[in-house]
Scaffold this active site. Structure first.
Site, PDB file in Angstrom:
ATOM      1  N   PHE A  18       0.830  -1.199   0.000  1.00 32.51           N
ATOM      2  CA  PHE A  18       0.000   0.000   0.000  1.00 32.51           C
ATOM      3  C   PHE A  18       0.866   1.251   0.000  1.00 32.51           C
ATOM      4  O   PHE A  18       1.842   1.336   0.757  1.00 32.51           O
ATOM      5  CB  PHE A  18      -0.888   0.044   1.250  1.00 32.51           C
ATOM      6  N   ASP A  19       0.493   2.191  -0.863  1.00 37.10           N
ATOM      7  CA  ASP A  19       1.031   3.545  -0.746  1.00 37.10           C
ATOM      8  C   ASP A  19       0.410   4.162   0.505  1.00 37.10           C
ATOM      9  O   ASP A  19      -0.593   3.671   1.029  1.00 37.10           O
ATOM     10  CB  ASP A  19       0.675   4.346  -1.995  1.00 37.10           C
ATOM     11  N   LYS A  20       0.973   5.264   0.998  1.00 38.85           N
ATOM     12  CA  LYS A  20       0.456   5.876   2.230  1.00 38.85           C
ATOM     13  C   LYS A  20      -0.516   7.017   1.917  1.00 38.85           C
ATOM     14  O   LYS A  20      -1.728   6.836   1.955  1.00 38.85           O
ATOM     15  CB  LYS A  20       1.614   6.380   3.101  1.00 38.85           C
ATOM     16  N   THR A  21       0.019   8.173   1.575  1.00 42.95           N
ATOM     17  CA  THR A  21      -0.822   9.360   1.409  1.00 42.95           C
ATOM     18  C   THR A  21      -1.735   9.228   0.192  1.00 42.95           C
ATOM     19  O   THR A  21      -1.281   8.961  -0.910  1.00 42.95           O
ATOM     20  CB  THR A  21       0.050  10.619   1.258  1.00 42.95           C
ATOM     21  N   ILE A  46      -1.451  -1.272  -4.273  1.00 40.93           N
ATOM     22  CA  ILE A  46      -2.567  -0.338  -4.207  1.00 40.93           C
ATOM     23  C   ILE A  46      -2.001   1.068  -4.071  1.00 40.93           C
ATOM     24  O   ILE A  46      -1.263   1.357  -3.116  1.00 40.93           O
ATOM     25  CB  ILE A  46      -3.512  -0.647  -3.024  1.00 40.93           C
TER      26      ILE A  46
END
Length: 716
Positions: free
Chosen positions: A405-408, A603
């Protein structure tokens, strides 16, 4: 042909019936008249065959306008319009094909039913002799099948299903078995009708979900509003949208404000307040307000149109399990040919032979076992805002062992918010916020927006604001009525020689929790500090827990953010690994490394995620809120920020495979049993045909359960 309906000073209304039949005449008239001196505005309504022209009487007369209108010819179709016309033509052909198939099946059903009623209740059987009325009727419907079978056999140089069916029908007609030939045609027609019906239903449901754009729009030309067809809007045009109207382009608001309903593309039911510089999308509509939009993307290039094209294409992008179904169907045809020939050689009984043929050489149920389930699932997912670009990606969605997963923008929101306010002795939280509010009043930075929102939640009055200086990488310094106010990081405080030692422990504590610290000072005095953090998206913790319970082995955060904001979040949410301060190419390298051990899904939502999305086994993009490039690179797009749809996607994938396996069992077991019963004489051709229809219908009914599957009932 042209009639003046009404005329008033500098305004004329015309009735022009030819507008209804000439597709592009309206746009041609608007284009030509708008360019003429003396014309104020032109409005053309093709459905009503109406034309309203406002003009300057010192330059033109009504007769001039009438002569000008009748001299205008329809413009040729543009490439975009031609493509749309071709698409409309294809849709019409598909609809006509389905209607023709329904008519054929109805006619055959009536004939078969009449024969049955006459023989059973009246004691009179229809003649099956050559050239009898029933023979002629059956031969009429058999001719296309026989012709197709012969031509296909010659072209492919091999005998297939069509060839065998055509030969069977021809042999039955020549042998005087008219009713047997009729039964074969009825079974084949019914099976093809079922297949066409579910395919058409899937396409129609997807179009009804996504085809929500307006047909006409108002654009601003030389200070006048002109109504034009949506396909005539050019990039950089100014589109005007009022209360109750749909937005027809993707673009940026350049004037006005409105409450916009974005539910058609992202499912959010709450209205969004849109102001100057905000982005709006085609397919949404203005609930209340007036906005002027600079069209950045028009026609087929809008977000909605591209997603529609992707989902339409997905029906042609077969999953491996669908290809396996096709291979199995071909094997069954070959087995059916052998069994049919064997039955004839052993029994010399035409009825038994045709019964076996009807069961085994019509593998419609086997071919539909996978395709019907996949089509139903893709349509269901689209209705819930999960856009799958092909059956293979639906199948893959349930097999990934690692999720990155990406964060922001992916697991946190794009917009930060003020979490804590700490005021030093002698000041209140309101004092700290009021000073920060004054300094950030006109700043466009997301941090400034978070401060304004927090201050407004305290019901603070909007302060006076004079001059504001943005100091890159540090913060802002603003001249206010009370003096110079500084809001920013520790570097900004050091620059203005403001002491921060008395809040050092509090700032360190917040930093360790993954929060950003903003210092607020007035003159050379520190008033207090604020903690700012991007908020977790709703349901992210539950999603991670559910994925882990579902067998996902590795949950990984991959972000370009710094360690102090990334690691605390990863630990709190329960990620197994956290890679921080990584560049876009580094994300792809991390994915590549994980792929040595597991299949991995990525994602993300931004341009910096594109390489990782492309490298992963399954790329999932956060839709309308994310980067268009990311949506294009991904295999699946979520049109809103609901991460629990990833859980639904995984459950839908597994449920689809379960349904497909059930369908295979139904198809193969009933085929085998029917063939044996037909060979020993238990099933006659009529019963064999009914068995074929029933088990094909059973598979369709089983697949249709996926249309309403929600993923919530684990025992479904």
């Amino acid at each position: 042909m042209l009639k003046i309906v009404s005329s008033s000073p500098e305004r004329v209304r015309l009735k022009y019936p030819v507008l209804r039949s000439e597709q592009n005449l309206c746009s041609s008239i608007v284009s030509v008249l708008s360019s003429k001196n003396g014309i104020k505005s032109v409005r053309c309504n093709r459905k009503c065959a109406s034309l309203i022209v406002e003009y300057r009487s010192d330059s033109l007369s009504v007769s001039d306008i009438v002569n000008l209108v009748v001299s205008i010819k329809p413009a040729p179709l543009t490439v975009s319009q031609s493509a749309k016309a071709d698409c409309a033509c294809d849709d019409a052909k598909d609809s006509l094909a389905l209607l023709s198939r329904k008519s054929e099946f109805t006619a055959l059903s009536v004939a078969a039913g009449a024969s049955f009623i006459s023989k059973r209740f009246l004691g009179r059987a229809f003649s099956q002799a050559l050239f009898s009325p029933m023979w002629m009727f059956t031969a009429f419907f058999a001719a296309p099948l026989v012709y197709s079978a012969v031509s296909k056999s010659i072209k492919d140089k091999k005998i297939g299903l069509d060839s065998f069916l055509g030969a069977g029908v021809g042999a039955a007609l020549l042998g005087g078995e008219t009713m047997t030939a009729l039964e074969i045609l009825w079974v084949n027609s019914g099976a093809e009708l079922m297949q066409e019906h579910i395919t058409e239903k899937s396409r129609t449901s997807i179009k009804s979900i996504l085809d929500v754009t307006a047909k006409t729009a108002f654009i601003l030309v030389n200070g006048r509003e002109i109504e034009v067809p949506v396909e005539r809007i050019e990039p950089q045009s100014t589109v005007i949208v009022r209360t109750g109207e749909k937005i027809s382009v993707d673009g940026e608001i350049i004037r006005g404000e409105a409450m916009v309903n974005e539910a058609p593309i992202n499912g959010r039911q709450e209205l969004i307040h849109k102001v100057k510089s905000d982005t709006v999308y085609a397919g949404t509509y203005v609930q209340d307000g007036l906005i002027y939009i600079r069209a950045d993307r028009v026609g087929d290039s809008t977000y909605l149109s591209r997603i529609l094209a992707a989902v339409e294409t997905s029906l042609e992008n077969k999953a491996p399990i669908e290809l396996e179904a096709d291979r199995l169907a071909k094997k069954l045809v070959n087995i059916g040919l052998i069994m049919t020939a064997g039955t004839w050689l052993l029994t010399r009984n035409l009825s038994r032979t045709l019964s076996v043929m009807l069961v085994m050489t019509c593998p419609c149920a086997t071919a539909l076992a996978a395709s019907s389930a996949v089509s139903a699932s893709i349509g269901n997912a689209a209705s819930k805002g999960v856009l799958i670009k092909g059956g293979r990606y639906l199948e893959d969605a349930g097999e990934q062992e690692s999720f990155c997963f990406d964060k922001t923008g992916t697991i946190t929101t794009d917009m930060p918010e003020v979490i804590d306010v700490h005021a030093l002795k002698g000041f209140s939280e309101q004092d700290v916020l009021m000073r920060a509010y004054a300094a950030e009043l006109h700043n466009r930075h997301p941090m400034a927006a978070a401060i304004r929102k927090k201050a407004e939640s305290y019901c603070l009055e909007k302060p006076d604001h004079a001059v504001c200086e943005t100091i890159l990488g540090m913060g802002v310094a603003a001249d206010t009525a009370e003096g110079t106010v500084c809001v920013g990081n520790r570097k900004l405080m050091d620059r203005f020689s403001i002491k921060t030692g008395n809040v050092a422990k509090k700032a360190e504590l917040w930093a360790n929790e993954g929060k950003s610290v903003l210092y607020v000072a007035e003159g050379n005095r520190l008033l207090g500090i604020l903690s700012v953090q991007t908020k977790d998206k709703e349901g992210v913790a539950e999603m991670i827990e559910t994925l882990r319970k579902d067998g996902v082995k590795n949950l990984i955060m991959v972000t370009g953010d710094e360690r102090q904001s990334a690691e605390p979040l990863a630990q709190r949410l329960g990620f197994d690994e956290c890679h921080y301060s990584v560049l876009p190419q580094d994300k792809a390298d991390i994915i590549r490394q994980i792929q040595k051990d597991h299949k991995v899904a990525m994602i993300g939502d931004g341009i910096n995620d594109v390489l990782a999305l492309a490298q992963s086994d399954l790329g999932i993009a956060m839709g309308a809120a994310g980067s268009d490039v990311a949506v294009e690179a991904a295999d699946i797009a979520l049109v809103d920020d609901d991460l629990n749809k990833i859980v639904f996607l995984r459950q839908l994938s597994k449920k689809t495979k379960t349904i497909i396996n059930q369908n295979f069992t139904i198809a193969t077991s009933t085929n085998a049993a029917g063939a044996v019963l037909g060979a020993v004489g238990v099933l006659n051709p009529v019963m064999a045909g009914l068995l074929h229809i029933v088990h094909t219908g059973g598979i369709m009914a089983n697949s249709s359960r996926l249309i309403t599957y929600s993923g919530e009932d684990k025992n479904d």
